[in-house]
Design a protein around this motif. Structure first.
Motif, PDB file in Angstrom:
ATOM      1  N   LYS A 139       0.846  -1.183   0.000  1.00  0.00           N
ATOM      2  CA  LYS A 139       0.000   0.000   0.000  1.00  0.00           C
ATOM      3  C   LYS A 139       0.889   1.243   0.000  1.00  0.00           C
ATOM      4  O   LYS A 139       1.775   1.378   0.855  1.00  0.00           O
ATOM      5  CB  LYS A 139      -0.922   0.002   1.229  1.00  0.00           C
ATOM      6  CG  LYS A 139      -1.865   1.204   1.234  1.00  0.00           C
ATOM      7  CD  LYS A 139      -2.803   1.209   2.428  1.00  0.00           C
ATOM      8  CE  LYS A 139      -3.685   2.454   2.403  1.00  0.00           C
ATOM      9  NZ  LYS A 139      -4.535   2.563   3.588  1.00  0.00           N
ATOM     10  N   ILE A 140       0.641   2.124  -0.959  1.00  0.00           N
ATOM     11  CA  ILE A 140       1.446   3.344  -1.065  1.00  0.00           C
ATOM     12  C   ILE A 140       0.521   4.552  -0.897  1.00  0.00           C
ATOM     13  O   ILE A 140      -0.443   4.711  -1.643  1.00  0.00           O
ATOM     14  CB  ILE A 140       2.147   3.432  -2.435  1.00  0.00           C
ATOM     15  CG1 ILE A 140       2.991   2.167  -2.683  1.00  0.00           C
ATOM     16  CG2 ILE A 140       3.023   4.687  -2.522  1.00  0.00           C
ATOM     17  CD1 ILE A 140       3.613   2.110  -4.071  1.00  0.00           C
ATOM     18  N   THR A 141       0.820   5.368   0.111  1.00  0.00           N
ATOM     19  CA  THR A 141       0.061   6.605   0.321  1.00  0.00           C
ATOM     20  C   THR A 141       0.984   7.772   0.007  1.00  0.00           C
ATOM     21  O   THR A 141       2.110   7.828   0.512  1.00  0.00           O
ATOM     22  CB  THR A 141      -0.425   6.706   1.781  1.00  0.00           C
ATOM     23  OG1 THR A 141      -1.205   5.546   2.069  1.00  0.00           O
ATOM     24  CG2 THR A 141      -1.266   7.963   2.002  1.00  0.00           C
ATOM     25  N   MET A 142       0.516   8.681  -0.847  1.00  0.00           N
ATOM     26  CA  MET A 142       1.318   9.843  -1.214  1.00  0.00           C
ATOM     27  C   MET A 142       0.673  11.099  -0.656  1.00  0.00           C
ATOM     28  O   MET A 142      -0.542  11.285  -0.773  1.00  0.00           O
ATOM     29  CB  MET A 142       1.395   9.946  -2.737  1.00  0.00           C
ATOM     30  CG  MET A 142       2.359  11.012  -3.262  1.00  0.00           C
ATOM     31  SD  MET A 142       1.589  12.630  -3.515  1.00  0.00           S
ATOM     32  CE  MET A 142       3.023  13.598  -4.004  1.00  0.00           C
ATOM     33  N   ALA A 143       1.471  11.956  -0.018  1.00  0.00           N
ATOM     34  CA  ALA A 143       0.992  13.264   0.427  1.00  0.00           C
ATOM     35  C   ALA A 143       1.849  14.326  -0.263  1.00  0.00           C
ATOM     36  O   ALA A 143       3.077  14.239  -0.238  1.00  0.00           O
ATOM     37  CB  ALA A 143       1.087  13.400   1.935  1.00  0.00           C
ATOM     38  N   ALA A 144       1.198  15.296  -0.901  1.00  0.00           N
ATOM     39  CA  ALA A 144       1.917  16.431  -1.485  1.00  0.00           C
ATOM     40  C   ALA A 144       1.892  17.529  -0.428  1.00  0.00           C
ATOM     41  O   ALA A 144       0.863  18.150  -0.194  1.00  0.00           O
ATOM     42  CB  ALA A 144       1.236  16.895  -2.769  1.00  0.00           C
ATOM     43  N   LYS A 145       3.026  17.709   0.242  1.00  0.00           N
ATOM     44  CA  LYS A 145       3.037  18.558   1.435  1.00  0.00           C
ATOM     45  C   LYS A 145       3.627  19.922   1.102  1.00  0.00           C
ATOM     46  O   LYS A 145       4.818  20.043   0.810  1.00  0.00           O
ATOM     47  CB  LYS A 145       3.851  17.831   2.512  1.00  0.00           C
ATOM     48  CG  LYS A 145       3.685  18.384   3.898  1.00  0.00           C
ATOM     49  CD  LYS A 145       2.280  18.150   4.451  1.00  0.00           C
ATOM     50  CE  LYS A 145       2.128  18.756   5.835  1.00  0.00           C
ATOM     51  NZ  LYS A 145       2.187  20.236   5.857  1.00  0.00           N
ATOM     52  N   GLY A 146       2.797  20.935   1.170  1.00  0.00           N
ATOM     53  CA  GLY A 146       3.208  22.297   0.831  1.00  0.00           C
ATOM     54  C   GLY A 146       4.154  22.889   1.863  1.00  0.00           C
ATOM     55  O   GLY A 146       4.144  22.500   3.035  1.00  0.00           O
ATOM     56  N   GLY A 147       4.966  23.844   1.426  1.00  0.00           N
ATOM     57  CA  GLY A 147       5.990  24.426   2.292  1.00  0.00           C
ATOM     58  C   GLY A 147       5.441  25.380   3.348  1.00  0.00           C
ATOM     59  O   GLY A 147       5.945  25.438   4.468  1.00  0.00           O
ATOM     60  N   GLY A 148       4.412  26.147   2.993  1.00  0.00           N
ATOM     61  CA  GLY A 148       3.901  27.162   3.908  1.00  0.00           C
ATOM     62  C   GLY A 148       3.381  26.582   5.204  1.00  0.00           C
ATOM     63  O   GLY A 148       3.695  27.075   6.297  1.00  0.00           O
ATOM     64  N   SER A 149       2.598  25.519   5.102  1.00  0.00           N
ATOM     65  CA  SER A 149       2.026  24.925   6.316  1.00  0.00           C
ATOM     66  C   SER A 149       3.069  24.082   7.053  1.00  0.00           C
ATOM     67  O   SER A 149       3.102  24.053   8.282  1.00  0.00           O
ATOM     68  CB  SER A 149       0.787  24.090   5.989  1.00  0.00           C
ATOM     69  OG  SER A 149       1.091  23.063   5.082  1.00  0.00           O
ATOM     70  N   GLU A 150       3.958  23.429   6.287  1.00  0.00           N
ATOM     71  CA  GLU A 150       5.003  22.614   6.920  1.00  0.00           C
ATOM     72  C   GLU A 150       5.900  23.506   7.789  1.00  0.00           C
ATOM     73  O   GLU A 150       6.334  23.095   8.867  1.00  0.00           O
ATOM     74  CB  GLU A 150       5.827  21.903   5.838  1.00  0.00           C
ATOM     75  CG  GLU A 150       6.769  20.826   6.362  1.00  0.00           C
ATOM     76  CD  GLU A 150       6.068  19.519   6.746  1.00  0.00           C
ATOM     77  OE1 GLU A 150       4.827  19.451   6.710  1.00  0.00           O
ATOM     78  OE2 GLU A 150       6.784  18.563   7.110  1.00  0.00           O
TER      79      GLU A 150
END
Lengths: 280, 190
Positions: A139-150
């Protein structure tokens, strides 16, 4: 029975996850934004939420990224212990999928050297977390994590004496400080316990839970409710322009910790709450 | 909320002095783009006493790094980035007549003071609404430093580009004022 999966199957699956995460906002987030709009007391806040929902619809319809920050590609991979991977490295296959997905999807490449700031050019390397689990699936889960909130996230080593109230105070204080910066409405991912890195990882994993789904642990569910109420009472509102809808949800994962410690991870997710999964 | 105000660039000092926090503005005309790398380069040039490759007098600068345009499209997704990373540089451009900045998130005290001094406003576009905002961008071309890729200085032609005034020339801050109105905690928390 051992099941064999060729890593060549992983590449297109990962490319597709990167593209669909960025084009198609999940239904739970859309519903949560709609609910926020219904309850929002600020007219500016309502207008902002409407634009955010319109934006999601345009992105899906025009096959365009919902946000220009198409994120760091973060993966949670559950490898069934009866899976045999052949044909090369799983990590390389995931990165090849990112390379292809970010190119074919016209996504922004945002990864660079921390000092020289030179862009790697293809949004790799991805950040990959593996878990070995029972079964014969991958199972592969991908999250596109933006810089502003990170950038608004943190790990803090609280004292055991800080307890539940200390934890709430810390998170509410952080929320008040971040204000408009993480692109609210946000999801607040919280990892309690474990150790330094476990708290951060739990906080990130917590975000993956669908909005509107209750925490199965009643005590944590009550804590989530309390933090949600207190952070929304700050009045920060959508995009920080004032209003009720600052957080769409507070999601907590907990893990036992050392007798001397009380680690707390807080990972912030903007309203472009992008994650998709696939099972091979 | 009040009716949106339509403005066409370049902006005069008088144009921006008329704006107040919370005003919805629809921008028209040419705006410039620039974010971290372009700001750093511009200020380094000014430090060396050199002339910038673009004039910022009367201009509005948009803190954005768009996604690549698909074939046939003007631009990709193009929403604002967090503005406070440009705080160290902003006053240098205001000294040259910059009238507006578009981004998202709070500005530092020094930037707000420079806005008062030089006659400049700070607008926010909706962060994370890059697909919607792209619809208001009608032309895009690189003006300077193509080597910076998404961070190069672009010339955008916009039509009814929607923004909200966050900081006006009188030192007001919508992020502070908007929040006060809805803050239920002032007495119980902190």
């Amino acid at each position: 029975m051992v099941r064999t999966i060729h890593v060549d199957e992983v590449v297109p699956a990962v490319a597709e996850l990167c593209i669909s995460a960025n084009y198609d906002l999940n239904e739970d987030t859309i519903q949560s934004l709609k609910q926020g709009m219904e309850h929002e007391e600020s007219s500016t806040g309502v207008a902002v939420l409407r634009q955010i929902l319109d934006n999601a619809a345009i992105a899906t319809e025009e096959r365009l990224p919902m946000c220009q920050d198409t994120g760091t590609a973060v993966f949670f991979v559950e490898v069934g212990q009866d899976v045999h991977l052949e044909g090369g490295s799983l990590y390389d296959a995931i990165n090849e999928g990112v390379r292809q997905g970010y190119k074919e999807g016209y996504l922004r490449k945002s990864i660079c050297d921390p000092f020289t700031r030179k862009n790697t050019g293809d949004n790799t390397p991805a950040i990959v977390h593996y878990d070995v689990v029972p079964g014969d699936r991958l199972k592969i889960t991908m999250a596109a994590k933006g810089g502003g909130s990170e950038n608004m996230s943190s790990v803090v080593m609280l004292k055991p004496s800080d307890g539940r109230q200390g934890l709430i105070n810390y998170i509410v204080k952080r929320a008040a400080e971040m204000g408009p910066n993480p692109c609210p409405p946000i999801v607040i991912g919280i990892g309690i316990g474990g150790n330094f890195e476990k708290a951060a990882l739990l906080a990130k994993k917590a975000i993956l839970r669908p909005l509107g789904e209750k925490n199965p642990d009643p005590e944590l569910a009550a804590l989530e409710e309390e933090i949600l109420k207190k952070t929304n009472a700050l009045g920060i509102g959508p995009q920080g322009m004032g209003g009720r809808t600052f957080a769409l949800g507070v999601h907590i994962l907990k893990h036992p910790c050392h007798i001397a410690s009380m680690p707390l991870g807080v990972n912030i997710q903007c309203h472009a709450n992008r994650h998709k999964d696939v099972v091979l | 909320m009040s009716e949106p105000i339509r403005l066409t660039t370049p902006l005069s000092r008088k144009d921006v002095e008329a704006l107040k926090i919370g005003d919805q503005v629809l921008l028209n005309g040419v705006i410039l783009t620039g974010r971290d790398a372009a700001h750093k380069r511009m200020v380094e040039m000014l430090d060396r006493g050199e002339k910038l490759p673009v004039s910022v007098d009367g201009q509005v600068i948009y803190y954005v790094g768009p996604t690549p345009a698909k074939p046939g499209a003007v631009i990709g997704s193009a929403g604002p980035t967090t503005s406070n990373r440009m705080d160290a540089y902003a006053h240098r451009l205001m000294e040259l007549g910059l009238r507006g900045m578009i981004g998202k998130g709070s500005r530092g005290r020094n930037v707000i003071e420079a806005m008062q001094k030089h006659g400049c406003v700070y607008f926010a576009a909706i962060g994370g609404a890059g697909a919607l905002l792209a619809r208001s961008i009608k032309e895009s071309s690189v003006l300077a430093w193509p080597d910076l890729g998404t961070e190069a200085i672009h010339r955008l032609v916009v039509q009814d580009f929607p923004v909200v005034v966050i900081n006006d020339v009188r030192g007001n801050d919508l992020y502070q004022e908007g929040r006060k109105e809805f803050d239920l905690t002032a007495k119980t928390i902190v």
